[in-house]
Design an enzyme around this catalytic site. Sequence first.
Site, short mmCIF file in Angstrom:
data_model
loop_
_atom_site.label_atom_id
_atom_site.label_comp_id
_atom_site.label_asym_id
_atom_site.label_seq_id
_atom_site.Cartn_x
_atom_site.Cartn_y
_atom_site.Cartn_z
N LEU A 69 0.68 -1.08 0.08
CA LEU A 69 0.07 -0.02 -0.13
C LEU A 69 0.78 1.23 0.23
O LEU A 69 1.39 1.46 1.06
CB LEU A 69 -0.87 0.06 1.28
CG LEU A 69 -2.07 1.25 1.32
CD1 LEU A 69 -2.80 1.41 0.13
CD2 LEU A 69 -2.64 1.06 2.70
N HIS A 70 0.75 2.02 -1.09
CA HIS A 70 1.45 3.32 -1.17
C HIS A 70 0.46 4.29 -1.96
O HIS A 70 -0.60 4.03 -2.19
CB HIS A 70 2.94 3.16 -1.87
CG HIS A 70 2.67 2.30 -3.20
ND1 HIS A 70 2.22 3.30 -4.38
CD2 HIS A 70 2.70 0.90 -3.45
CE1 HIS A 70 2.39 2.07 -5.32
NE2 HIS A 70 2.38 0.90 -4.69
N GLY A 71 1.03 5.38 -2.15
CA GLY A 71 0.25 6.49 -2.47
C GLY A 71 -0.68 6.28 -4.05
O GLY A 71 -1.55 6.48 -4.33
#
Length: 157
Positions: free
Chosen positions: A14-16
């Site tokens: 999970l990242h931007g």
Amino acid sequence: MAEIVFTRIDDRLLHGQVGRDWVKEEGADLIVVANDRIAGDRDQQKLMNIATPIFAETVFWTIDRTISEIEECFEDKKAMILVESPEDAYKLVEADLDITSVNVGNMRSLPNKEKITDNVYLGKEDKEFLKKIHDKNINIDVRTLHADKAIDENTLF
């Protein structure tokens, strides 16, 4: 019961890019980070939670917990499942979760991995697990961003 609307392989989990692009485009309101290491690492969870959109909820579960609880624990949620590797994605598929497609988004360049796209590098074992997923009539969608054009999944094998 939660509906699985999207499953993604991304070694960053999970990242931007995922929180900003994929969650919205796929209509998810639940993000399940299915990773045995991250499930027990509160510091990493805090960092990843920064990318969670305000309208979504995130849980950090082991692969086994995801298999046993995802379809029963969240009433009327649309779930996105994030895994780190093709092997983990295969475990979910093999457990007969209601997965119809697996997106391959980011897998970094490491020794003994072949460049497939600018953001996807696969080793022999990765390809074997993706082939097993494909052989179960599950679509393999290789693209980093939702707006990108997917490559032909047959080039993976």
